[in-house]
Design an enzyme around this catalytic site. Sequence first.
Site, PDB file in Angstrom:
ATOM      1  N   GLY A  60       0.825  -1.203   0.000  1.00 13.03           N
ATOM      2  CA  GLY A  60       0.000   0.000   0.000  1.00 13.03           C
ATOM      3  C   GLY A  60       0.860   1.254   0.000  1.00 13.03           C
ATOM      4  O   GLY A  60       2.094   1.179   0.024  1.00 13.03           O
ATOM      5  N   GLN A  61       0.215   2.407  -0.024  1.00 14.55           N
ATOM      6  CA  GLN A  61       0.954   3.674  -0.053  1.00 14.55           C
ATOM      7  C   GLN A  61       1.920   3.792   1.117  1.00 14.55           C
ATOM      8  O   GLN A  61       3.106   4.080   0.930  1.00 14.55           O
ATOM      9  CB  GLN A  61      -0.027   4.854  -0.015  1.00 14.55           C
ATOM     10  CG  GLN A  61      -0.759   5.114  -1.316  1.00 14.55           C
ATOM     11  CD  GLN A  61      -1.532   6.420  -1.266  1.00 14.55           C
ATOM     12  OE1 GLN A  61      -2.142   6.748  -0.250  1.00 14.55           O
ATOM     13  NE2 GLN A  61      -1.522   7.171  -2.336  1.00 14.55           N
ATOM     14  N   ASP A  91       1.788  -8.973   2.275  1.00 14.52           N
ATOM     15  CA  ASP A  91       0.555  -8.330   1.848  1.00 14.52           C
ATOM     16  C   ASP A  91      -0.507  -9.403   1.667  1.00 14.52           C
ATOM     17  O   ASP A  91      -0.299 -10.569   2.019  1.00 14.52           O
ATOM     18  CB  ASP A  91       0.760  -7.489   0.579  1.00 14.52           C
ATOM     19  CG  ASP A  91       1.131  -8.319  -0.639  1.00 14.52           C
ATOM     20  OD1 ASP A  91       1.057  -9.573  -0.582  1.00 14.52           O
ATOM     21  OD2 ASP A  91       1.495  -7.724  -1.672  1.00 14.52           O
ATOM     22  N   ALA A 138      -5.392  -2.085   5.638  1.00 17.54           N
ATOM     23  CA  ALA A 138      -6.699  -1.545   6.042  1.00 17.54           C
ATOM     24  C   ALA A 138      -7.655  -1.573   4.863  1.00 17.54           C
ATOM     25  O   ALA A 138      -7.235  -1.640   3.705  1.00 17.54           O
ATOM     26  CB  ALA A 138      -6.559  -0.110   6.557  1.00 17.54           C
ATOM     27  N   THR A 192      -9.641   0.842   3.069  1.00 14.42           N
ATOM     28  CA  THR A 192      -9.650   2.306   3.000  1.00 14.42           C
ATOM     29  C   THR A 192     -10.594   2.854   1.934  1.00 14.42           C
ATOM     30  O   THR A 192     -10.609   4.061   1.697  1.00 14.42           O
ATOM     31  CB  THR A 192      -8.230   2.841   2.728  1.00 14.42           C
ATOM     32  OG1 THR A 192      -7.731   2.248   1.524  1.00 14.42           O
ATOM     33  CG2 THR A 192      -7.291   2.513   3.881  1.00 14.42           C
ATOM     34  N   ASP A 226      -8.582  10.442  11.033  1.00 17.45           N
ATOM     35  CA  ASP A 226      -9.394  11.532  11.580  1.00 17.45           C
ATOM     36  C   ASP A 226     -10.886  11.241  11.437  1.00 17.45           C
ATOM     37  O   ASP A 226     -11.715  11.898  12.071  1.00 17.45           O
ATOM     38  CB  ASP A 226      -9.065  12.845  10.860  1.00 17.45           C
ATOM     39  CG  ASP A 226      -9.537  12.835   9.421  1.00 17.45           C
ATOM     40  OD1 ASP A 226     -10.599  13.415   9.145  1.00 17.45           O
ATOM     41  OD2 ASP A 226      -8.861  12.230   8.566  1.00 17.45           O
ATOM     42  N   TYR A 259     -16.501   3.490   7.515  1.00 15.27           N
ATOM     43  CA  TYR A 259     -15.038   3.437   7.583  1.00 15.27           C
ATOM     44  C   TYR A 259     -14.549   3.948   8.939  1.00 15.27           C
ATOM     45  O   TYR A 259     -13.747   3.289   9.615  1.00 15.27           O
ATOM     46  CB  TYR A 259     -14.435   4.259   6.445  1.00 15.27           C
ATOM     47  CG  TYR A 259     -12.947   4.470   6.565  1.00 15.27           C
ATOM     48  CD1 TYR A 259     -12.057   3.405   6.412  1.00 15.27           C
ATOM     49  CD2 TYR A 259     -12.418   5.732   6.836  1.00 15.27           C
ATOM     50  CE1 TYR A 259     -10.686   3.597   6.531  1.00 15.27           C
ATOM     51  CE2 TYR A 259     -11.057   5.933   6.950  1.00 15.27           C
ATOM     52  CZ  TYR A 259     -10.199   4.864   6.801  1.00 15.27           C
ATOM     53  OH  TYR A 259      -8.849   5.057   6.924  1.00 15.27           O
ATOM     54  N   LYS A 303     -12.627   1.746  11.878  1.00 17.23           N
ATOM     55  CA  LYS A 303     -11.279   2.124  12.312  1.00 17.23           C
ATOM     56  C   LYS A 303     -11.258   2.416  13.814  1.00 17.23           C
ATOM     57  O   LYS A 303     -10.285   2.075  14.505  1.00 17.23           O
ATOM     58  CB  LYS A 303     -10.779   3.335  11.520  1.00 17.23           C
ATOM     59  CG  LYS A 303     -10.493   3.042  10.051  1.00 17.23           C
ATOM     60  CD  LYS A 303      -9.378   2.019   9.863  1.00 17.23           C
ATOM     61  CE  LYS A 303      -8.019   2.592  10.221  1.00 17.23           C
ATOM     62  NZ  LYS A 303      -6.922   1.598   9.983  1.00 17.23           N
TER      63      LYS A 303
END
Length: 299
Positions: free
Chosen positions: A10-11, A30, A63, A65, A105, A128, A132
């Site tokens: 992922g990023q 992964d 995750a 996302t 957030d 989401y 989380k």
Amino acid sequence: MNILLFGKTGQVGWELQRALAPLGNLIAFDVHSTDYCGDFSNPEGVAETVRSIRPDIIVNAAAHTAVDKAESEPEFAQLINATSVEAIAKAANEVGAWVIHYSTDYVFPGNGDMPWLETDATAPLNVYGETKLAGEKALQEYCAKHLIFRTSWVYAGKGNNFAKTMLRLAKEREELAVINDQFGAPTGAELLADCTAHAIRVALNKPDVAGLYHLVASGTTTWYDYAALVFEEARKAGIPLALNKLNAVPTTAYPTPARRPHNSRLNTEKFQQNFALVLPDWQVGVKRMLNELFTTTAI
């Protein structure tokens, strides 16, 4: 020291592979890994990976996302973002490992204009955020040796990102409309990875830093101003754009299945104090990413 990384492609995971490598023996997985299970749709499988490898550190960059998709598949989002996190937390506690985990957030209601503190009441607007938050609570309950980093507006040079999308559209269209009533700080995966590596070293020597932190770049912007900076930097670099008009619009102009918070500002004072780091302004990382984009790839 053995470091187990989930979500390596992922990023954030991609940058973590680089940042964590100097700390010890990095073992990265992964969803497609075959030697051990790295698939978070299999909670018992990832827990068994932890018990088999018995790492000193676990870094979870995996995750669900896809914020809008989560609205139509809440059970799957819960499985990835909470159930598997709980399974890892319990296994980590068994083997005495630290767990470093990323949150969002989106656990907050997104109102007001003050940066959220770690102690502020949570009230997610969407599935989401709910899943989380459930993951955070599971980790806090079952593994005392944890670092949870809430972040927001994450981008990376690798793969798709907001800047690349804006540049593509600006080459095709003369006019664009971008949201100007959501506020946050674009935060590079590079910055998250480097801060994580530093925090791990601190935590190993000072276990009492365990806990929940907000980790984003400094400063605040809107998606509209973010886009404006991207176009300004592109023109400076000589990138031809068809765009001649950028319009600011409210969130309501782009209805989505999942509600988005207006206020994604996060107060990072606790992180900066406990880990003796200074978080750079969001423009620093974005301009660096854009410079690499302009000089190494065809946009």
